[in-house]
Design a protein around this motif. Structure first.
Motif, PDB file in Angstrom:
ATOM      1  N   GLY A 167      18.755   4.100  17.666  1.00  0.00           N
ATOM      2  CA  GLY A 167      19.589   3.012  17.174  1.00  0.00           C
ATOM      3  C   GLY A 167      18.806   1.833  16.632  1.00  0.00           C
ATOM      4  N   ILE A 168      17.496   1.984  16.451  1.00  0.00           N
ATOM      5  CA  ILE A 168      16.647   0.909  15.943  1.00  0.00           C
ATOM      6  C   ILE A 168      16.564   1.017  14.424  1.00  0.00           C
ATOM      7  CG2 ILE A 168      14.327  -0.085  15.983  1.00  0.00           C
ATOM      8  CD1 ILE A 168      13.997   0.992  18.781  1.00  0.00           C
ATOM      9  N   THR A 169      16.661  -0.110  13.751  1.00  0.00           N
ATOM     10  CA  THR A 169      16.539  -0.129  12.293  1.00  0.00           C
ATOM     11  C   THR A 169      15.078   0.040  11.902  1.00  0.00           C
ATOM     12  OG1 THR A 169      18.450  -1.595  12.113  1.00  0.00           O
ATOM     13  CG2 THR A 169      16.995  -1.443  10.210  1.00  0.00           C
ATOM     14  N   THR A 170      14.826   0.950  10.978  1.00  0.00           N
ATOM     15  CA  THR A 170      13.459   1.202  10.521  1.00  0.00           C
ATOM     16  C   THR A 170      13.376   0.983   9.020  1.00  0.00           C
ATOM     17  OG1 THR A 170      11.634   2.801  10.528  1.00  0.00           O
ATOM     18  CG2 THR A 170      13.838   3.659  10.107  1.00  0.00           C
ATOM     19  N   GLN A 171      12.168   0.778   8.543  1.00  0.00           N
ATOM     20  CA  GLN A 171      11.938   0.559   7.112  1.00  0.00           C
ATOM     21  C   GLN A 171      10.641   1.237   6.714  1.00  0.00           C
ATOM     22  OE1 GLN A 171      10.472  -3.233   4.927  1.00  0.00           O
ATOM     23  NE2 GLN A 171      12.717  -3.399   4.864  1.00  0.00           N
ATOM     24  N   ALA A 172      10.711   2.028   5.646  1.00  0.00           N
ATOM     25  CA  ALA A 172       9.534   2.680   5.073  1.00  0.00           C
ATOM     26  C   ALA A 172       9.336   2.154   3.660  1.00  0.00           C
ATOM     27  CB  ALA A 172       9.704   4.195   5.068  1.00  0.00           C
ATOM     28  N   ARG A 173       8.075   1.919   3.293  1.00  0.00           N
ATOM     29  CA  ARG A 173       7.772   1.340   1.988  1.00  0.00           C
ATOM     30  C   ARG A 173       6.626   2.103   1.332  1.00  0.00           C
ATOM     31  NH1 ARG A 173       8.095  -3.049   5.607  1.00  0.00           N
ATOM     32  NH2 ARG A 173       5.834  -2.908   5.870  1.00  0.00           N
ATOM     33  N   THR A 174       6.624   2.066   0.033  1.00  0.00           N
ATOM     34  CA  THR A 174       5.497   2.566  -0.752  1.00  0.00           C
ATOM     35  C   THR A 174       5.527   1.869  -2.099  1.00  0.00           C
ATOM     36  OG1 THR A 174       4.322   4.562  -1.462  1.00  0.00           O
ATOM     37  CG2 THR A 174       6.689   4.485  -1.855  1.00  0.00           C
TER      38      THR A 174
ATOM     39  N   GLY B   2       0.811  -1.203   0.000  1.00  0.00           N
ATOM     40  CA  GLY B   2       0.000   0.000   0.000  1.00  0.00           C
ATOM     41  C   GLY B   2       0.845   1.254   0.000  1.00  0.00           C
ATOM     42  N   LYS B   3       0.197   2.386  -0.231  1.00  0.00           N
ATOM     43  CA  LYS B   3       0.905   3.660  -0.221  1.00  0.00           C
ATOM     44  C   LYS B   3       1.494   3.962   1.149  1.00  0.00           C
ATOM     45  CE  LYS B   3       1.061   6.149  -3.236  1.00  0.00           C
ATOM     46  NZ  LYS B   3       2.064   6.251  -4.329  1.00  0.00           N
ATOM     47  N   ASN B   4       0.874   3.448   2.197  1.00  0.00           N
ATOM     48  CA  ASN B   4       1.392   3.652   3.551  1.00  0.00           C
ATOM     49  C   ASN B   4       2.427   2.617   3.959  1.00  0.00           C
ATOM     50  OD1 ASN B   4      -0.301   1.480   3.705  1.00  0.00           O
ATOM     51  ND2 ASN B   4      -1.428   2.184   5.508  1.00  0.00           N
TER      52      ASN B   4
ATOM     53  N   HIS C 280      -0.593  -1.685 -18.529  1.00  0.00           N
ATOM     54  CA  HIS C 280       0.135  -2.646 -17.686  1.00  0.00           C
ATOM     55  C   HIS C 280      -0.521  -2.667 -16.297  1.00  0.00           C
ATOM     56  CE1 HIS C 280       3.042  -2.080 -20.905  1.00  0.00           C
ATOM     57  NE2 HIS C 280       3.681  -3.155 -20.481  1.00  0.00           N
ATOM     58  N   GLU C 281      -1.703  -3.317 -16.202  1.00  0.00           N
ATOM     59  CA  GLU C 281      -2.396  -3.345 -14.921  1.00  0.00           C
ATOM     60  C   GLU C 281      -1.619  -4.121 -13.862  1.00  0.00           C
ATOM     61  OE1 GLU C 281      -3.706  -4.597 -17.685  1.00  0.00           O
ATOM     62  OE2 GLU C 281      -5.307  -3.236 -18.331  1.00  0.00           O
ATOM     63  N   ASP C 282      -0.776  -5.062 -14.314  1.00  0.00           N
ATOM     64  CA  ASP C 282      -0.056  -5.893 -13.360  1.00  0.00           C
ATOM     65  C   ASP C 282       1.280  -5.279 -12.952  1.00  0.00           C
ATOM     66  OD1 ASP C 282       1.081  -6.151 -15.833  1.00  0.00           O
ATOM     67  OD2 ASP C 282       1.580  -8.268 -15.593  1.00  0.00           O
ATOM     68  N   LEU C 283       1.577  -4.058 -13.390  1.00  0.00           N
ATOM     69  CA  LEU C 283       2.847  -3.420 -13.063  1.00  0.00           C
ATOM     70  C   LEU C 283       2.743  -2.683 -11.724  1.00  0.00           C
ATOM     71  CD1 LEU C 283       5.735  -2.521 -13.866  1.00  0.00           C
ATOM     72  CD2 LEU C 283       4.679  -0.525 -14.956  1.00  0.00           C
ATOM     73  N   GLU C 284       3.680  -2.946 -10.854  1.00  0.00           N
ATOM     74  CA  GLU C 284       3.760  -2.236  -9.566  1.00  0.00           C
ATOM     75  C   GLU C 284       5.237  -2.101  -9.199  1.00  0.00           C
ATOM     76  OE1 GLU C 284       2.214  -2.526  -4.909  1.00  0.00           O
ATOM     77  OE2 GLU C 284       1.577  -4.012  -6.396  1.00  0.00           O
ATOM     78  N   ILE C 285       5.632  -0.884  -8.908  1.00  0.00           N
ATOM     79  CA  ILE C 285       7.016  -0.601  -8.537  1.00  0.00           C
ATOM     80  C   ILE C 285       7.055  -0.301  -7.041  1.00  0.00           C
ATOM     81  CG2 ILE C 285       9.006   0.914  -8.885  1.00  0.00           C
ATOM     82  CD1 ILE C 285       8.052   1.373 -11.719  1.00  0.00           C
ATOM     83  N   ILE C 286       7.803  -1.106  -6.306  1.00  0.00           N
ATOM     84  CA  ILE C 286       7.891  -0.981  -4.848  1.00  0.00           C
ATOM     85  C   ILE C 286       9.193  -0.282  -4.497  1.00  0.00           C
ATOM     86  CG2 ILE C 286       8.031  -2.261  -2.677  1.00  0.00           C
ATOM     87  CD1 ILE C 286       6.402  -4.456  -3.975  1.00  0.00           C
ATOM     88  N   VAL C 287       9.117   0.665  -3.578  1.00  0.00           N
ATOM     89  CA  VAL C 287      10.278   1.411  -3.104  1.00  0.00           C
ATOM     90  C   VAL C 287      10.450   1.117  -1.621  1.00  0.00           C
ATOM     91  CG1 VAL C 287      11.382   3.670  -2.923  1.00  0.00           C
ATOM     92  CG2 VAL C 287       9.783   3.195  -4.796  1.00  0.00           C
ATOM     93  N   ILE C 288      11.643   0.718  -1.211  1.00  0.00           N
ATOM     94  CA  ILE C 288      11.935   0.342   0.178  1.00  0.00           C
ATOM     95  C   ILE C 288      13.093   1.189   0.677  1.00  0.00           C
ATOM     96  CG2 ILE C 288      12.561  -1.532   1.748  1.00  0.00           C
ATOM     97  CD1 ILE C 288      11.483  -3.481  -0.357  1.00  0.00           C
ATOM     98  N   LEU C 289      12.854   1.927   1.752  1.00  0.00           N
ATOM     99  CA  LEU C 289      13.882   2.754   2.381  1.00  0.00           C
ATOM    100  C   LEU C 289      14.200   2.185   3.751  1.00  0.00           C
ATOM    101  CD1 LEU C 289      15.640   5.342   2.662  1.00  0.00           C
ATOM    102  CD2 LEU C 289      13.597   6.512   3.511  1.00  0.00           C
ATOM    103  N   GLU C 290      15.462   1.887   4.018  1.00  0.00           N
ATOM    104  CA  GLU C 290      15.897   1.319   5.284  1.00  0.00           C
ATOM    105  C   GLU C 290      17.017   2.170   5.873  1.00  0.00           C
ATOM    106  OE1 GLU C 290      17.097  -2.635   4.435  1.00  0.00           O
ATOM    107  OE2 GLU C 290      15.082  -3.467   4.528  1.00  0.00           O
TER     108      GLU C 290
END
Length: 353
Positions: free
Chosen positions: A283-290, A11-13, A266-276
């Motif tokens: 000092g905790i590892t976090t991850q944001a996605r969209t 999801g966007k969130n 291209h209905e089946d196209l989805e580009i995922i972005v992952i920021l870590e």
């Protein structure tokens, strides 16, 4: 007819749109009780802890009542309370109860609470008359400490979970495809709303789409990594201000044969972005996605600048974070652009423009 929009994988969130069904080995979750408690929702976690305290108080309250009943404390306590009024004989002068002032289950339950939470009102106390009572006192204190430790650990972990920090890591609502250095590039903007930085931040992108192998095997969610351009090498970024992350659409890119005419097919196209990255303060590892679907990719547009120098320091205008402007962009695929250089000449653009 409007095409039916495909279900998002992310999801966007950043929430993953995956439902786990028919899990037969449910007992595996109980083997890691702490993680299970942390993953539960707040109402369920608070309910479990409340019931843990109540059940332990009731259990040990029953134990204290049985100890008092077996030692005869209840009879002597009743005779002591009613003896003067009814003319009955009082308790022996040398009688010592296991726990003083216990004459009913209610008083035993109150004593259980006092022992476990170390309130100590002073009306009830354990004597040295009964070794069993001393042993129960030790056991209840240990049980109370264990429950408190688990509760405090779970509350700390739930309030400091990594995804809480990800709430202030933002991505542009749309991605764009435009020319950069004479090549078609897929671009998006990422920013951090907090002043505390994300240390060793890395970002990567994947294309998720349905594919079919040469043998006819259908892969509904095939994940393909796409290379990003970074002048310093690798995927590390210095996220002190909003950055435009871009991917050059070359012959190794899964977007190589996509044009503005067939992009929305291209209905089946989805580009995922992952920021870590590592949160500087904890000092905790976090991850944001969209993620970006085909209809969330704008062709021939570019993000407007939002960083300006004011009074000797750089200022970021987040009101323009997702704003774009139209720029001259060829309406062809990256393959066609690479094969036919005359397209660039017809647009009066040089490769270094």
């Amino acid at each position: 007819r409007a095409r039916e929009r495909r279900a998002r994988f992310v999801g966007k969130n950043g929430a993953c749109n995956v439902a786990h069904k028919n899990i037969r080995e449910q007992g595996r979750f109980l083997q890691d009780v702490f993680t299970t408690l942390v993953d539960l929702k707040w109402p369920h976690t608070l309910l479990i802890f409340t019931m843990s305290f109540l059940c332990s108080w009731l259990l040990f309250g029953m134990v204290w009542w049985l100890i008092a009943f077996a030692h005869g404390d209840l009879d002597h306590s009743t005779r002591l309370q009613r003896g003067l009024g009814e003319g009955a004989a009082g308790p022996p002068a040398d009688f010592v109860p296991c726990v003083t002032s216990i004459h009913s289950f209610a008083s035993a339950f109150l004593f259980s609470i006092e022992v476990q939470v170390t309130i100590g009102f002073g009306g009830r106390m354990v004597t040295e008359e009964c070794p069993a009572a001393i042993l129960v006192l030790i056991v209840q204190n240990i049980v109370g400490l264990v429950i408190n430790a688990i509760m405090l650990g779970c509350i700390f972990m739930k309030t400091s979970q990594a995804h809480r920090r990800a709430e202030t890591l933002i991505f542009s609502k749309h991605a764009v495809i435009a020319l950069r250095e004479g090549k078609l590039c897929f671009m998006l903007r990422v920013g951090d709303l907090r002043k505390s930085m994300i240390i060793s931040a890395t970002i990567r992108m994947q294309v998720v789409k349905k594919t079919t192998s040469l043998e006819g095997e259908v892969v509904p969610l095939n994940q393909i990594d796409i290379q990003m351009e970074n002048p310093v090498g690798g995927n590390s970024i210095f996220l002190v201000s909003p950055l435009i992350i871009y991917h050059v659409i070359d012959k190794n890119s899964p977007l190589y044969d996509i044009s503005p005419l067939n992009l929305h097919h291209h209905e089946d196209l989805e580009i995922i972005v992952i920021l870590e990255g590592v949160v500087e303060t904890t000092g905790i590892t976090t991850q944001a996605r969209t993620s970006y679907l085909a209809d969330e990719i704008l062709w021939g547009q570019r993000f407007v600048p939002i960083v300006a120098e004011e009074d000797g320091r750089y200022s970021v205008d987040y009101s323009k974070f997702g704003n774009t402007v139209k720029v001259p962009t060829p309406s062809c695929t990256a393959r066609q652009l690479e094969e036919d250089k005359s397209i660039m000449d017809s647009m009066s653009l040089s490769p270094k423009a």
